[in-house]
Motif scaffolding. Structure first.
Motif, PDB file in Angstrom:
ATOM      1  N   SER A 167       1.774   3.517  -8.195  1.00  0.00           N
ATOM      2  CA  SER A 167       0.812   3.209  -7.241  1.00  0.00           C
ATOM      3  C   SER A 167      -1.027   4.557  -7.433  1.00  0.00           C
TER       4      SER A 167
ATOM      5  N   GLN B  92       6.481  -3.407  -6.674  1.00  0.00           N
ATOM      6  CA  GLN B  92       6.102  -2.513  -5.661  1.00  0.00           C
ATOM      7  C   GLN B  92       6.505  -3.896  -4.582  1.00  0.00           C
TER       8      GLN B  92
ATOM      9  N   PHE C 245       9.700  -3.025  -1.670  1.00  0.00           N
ATOM     10  CA  PHE C 245       9.000  -3.097  -0.317  1.00  0.00           C
ATOM     11  C   PHE C 245       9.049  -4.290   0.002  1.00  0.00           C
TER      12      PHE C 245
ATOM     13  N   ALA D  64       0.936   0.455  -3.393  1.00  0.00           N
ATOM     14  CA  ALA D  64       1.812   0.820  -1.957  1.00  0.00           C
ATOM     15  C   ALA D  64       1.489   1.999  -1.697  1.00  0.00           C
TER      16      ALA D  64
ATOM     17  N   VAL E  94      -0.641  -1.573   0.806  1.00  0.00           N
ATOM     18  CA  VAL E  94       0.802  -0.906   1.991  1.00  0.00           C
ATOM     19  C   VAL E  94       0.227   0.404   2.220  1.00  0.00           C
TER      20      VAL E  94
END
Length: 461
Positions: free
Chosen positions: A322, A379, A383, A65, A98
């Motif tokens: 991440s 994640q 999100f 992400a 992301v």
């Protein structure tokens, strides 16, 4: 049209939301059809393509992400395009990134989002979603926030550092207020940019021009102060926030204090802050400049910070690991800062190697359910992608990583798929590898090598 082709992953250890079970996973088209503890009967297997995955763990595809692909950073373009970056991601088992679409000063959010779509659409091996990074807060920007929501963007970013990107505290507060109606989340780069600028100037005045000046000019206090400020802004507005790339014990303490007060904060850290310390900046290498490989912000920290963050990971205090993948070549990019560390492009590669690094270095401390949470489910939940992503459940997208824990291999720039001329993990002996990576039901990589498929789709959240 006949019925969609079926693929069955047979006899694996399925890492489901409820726990690890031995059984079969059936996919058809772009979706997971069934998760079958114990396995399908021979009759049910008829007509399906069967992959024997006995001995492997079957995870929902990993999600990174925090990436910066094909991005102008104010100094240079990153080395990885969406094409090369998502291909590398899939080779390591990551099926969705992301990325930070970034509004530069003078640009609208719509223009920024359109530009990122132009760069990514049709080129990606892995799926891609966008956070919207905001550098120019004004009345028009505020009016565009609901439009971003309509276009599938529910997470935003602001910076407390970098003069060409940062918002002041009042602007940050207004941005938090603007995204609150739809429970949006603000990711923030937490470093005190005013202090960083002054400390950089002092380093150069003292004649400290090499990579070792980078961590000296961005001490832990700069991160902790900015995190504290963000926590109070979140408390003031009631809006969710996400601390990106947490790197220090001091910063972690600010998050803990805020959580005790009820602040709605999630936390991301990255492999570099769990594995590498600031002695790396003293590396010379053949050309005397090897320390530049590690110039990223925030910088690598002290062993005590690594220990504190690793303990926090094991305690369940970290929501996601991440990468902050932001690759620059040593030759022709980072070496431009040879005489002035402030001119070294900030960032390092990592999207390909994150799962292997985490599973290897936390071996014996964490298990499959922890890896599920840290590399995919966390994640997806933070999100707005869960359970379409991040879960092995019927009806979810067929993003799947079959992980072979018995594989042994060595990370090297010579064999990586990231389009950059080094890796900060050169020579690292990895335990485990992505055996099969499926993106939207298509096999995108096998045993760390791409198949050439580009099934990646935009993930509207």
């Amino acid at each position: 049209m006949g019925e969609e082709a079926r693929t069955v992953l047979r006899g694996g250890n399925l890492v489901t939301p409820e726990g690890v079970v031995r059984g079969d996973l059936e996919m058809a088209g772009e979706k997971i059809l069934r998760v079958v503890p114990g396995g399908l009967s021979e009759d049910e297997l008829a007509g399906a393509k069967v992959e024997d995955v006995a001995g492997c763990y079957v995870y929902p595809g990993f999600i990174d992400a925090h990436t910066h692909m094909q991005c102008w950073t104010g100094m240079d373009w990153t080395a990885d395009s969406f094409e090369t970056g998502t291909r590398a991601a899939a080779c390591g088992g990551t099926t969705t990134i992301v990325d930070y679409a970034t509004q530069d000063k003078g640009m609208t959010l719509t223009e920024a989002l359109d530009e990122w779509h132009k760069r990514a659409d049709g080129t990606c091996t892995a799926n891609y979603a966008f956070h919207m990074a905001i550098a120019d807060w004004n009345e028009h920007t505020r009016e565009e926030i609901p439009l971003m929501r309509k276009r599938g963007v529910v997470s935003f970013k602001s910076y407390f550092a970098y003069d060409h990107l940062r918002l002041d505290d009042a602007q940050t507060m207004e941005l938090l207020e603007a995204i609150k109606p739809f429970d949006g989340i603000l990711c923030v780069h937490c470093e005190n940019g005013t202090l960083v600028n002054e400390l950089q100037r002092r380093m150069l005045d003292q004649g400290i021009t090499g990579p070792e000046g980078h961590p000296l000019s961005r001490p832990a206090e700069c991160e902790a102060e900015a995190i504290s400020r963000l926590m109070y802004l979140s408390e003031l507005t009631g809006t969710r926030v996400n601390v990106v790339h947490l790197s220090t014990k001091l910063g972690l303490e600010q998050v803990r204090a805020a959580k005790r007060r009820g602040v709605r904060v999630s936390v991301e850290t990255c492999p570099q802050y769990l594995l590498l310390d600031d002695t790396r900046y003293l590396e010379k290498g053949e050309d005397g400049f090897a320390g530049a490989k590690y110039v990223m912000s925030p910088p690598l920290r002290k062993p005590a910070d690594i220990a504190a963050l690793r303990e926090a990971v094991c305690n369940g205090e970290i929501d996601q690991i991440s990468t902050d993948h932001c690759s620059f070549n040593m030759h022709g990019q980072k070496d431009r800062g040879r005489d002035n560390f402030t001119k070294i492009p900030n960032g390092g590669p990592g999207v390909e190697h994150r799962p292997a690094l985490i599973m290897t270095t936390f071996e014996g401390q964490l298990g499959p359910m922890d890896y599920l949470h840290l590399l995919s489910e966390g994640q997806a939940k933070v999100f707005g992608m869960y359970p379409r992503k991040g879960a092995l459940v019927a009806g979810a997208d067929a993003d799947v990583c079959v992980w072979d824990p018995s594989a042994r291999w060595t990370i090297s720039a010579a064999t990586q798929h990231q389009a950059v001329d080094y890796t900060t993990y050169e020579g690292f002996e990895a335990h485990g590898q992505a055996h099969l990576t499926y993106v939207m039901g298509q096999l995108a990589a096998r045993d760390g090598e791409p198949t050439g498929a580009k099934p990646g789709q935009y993930v509207s959240r």
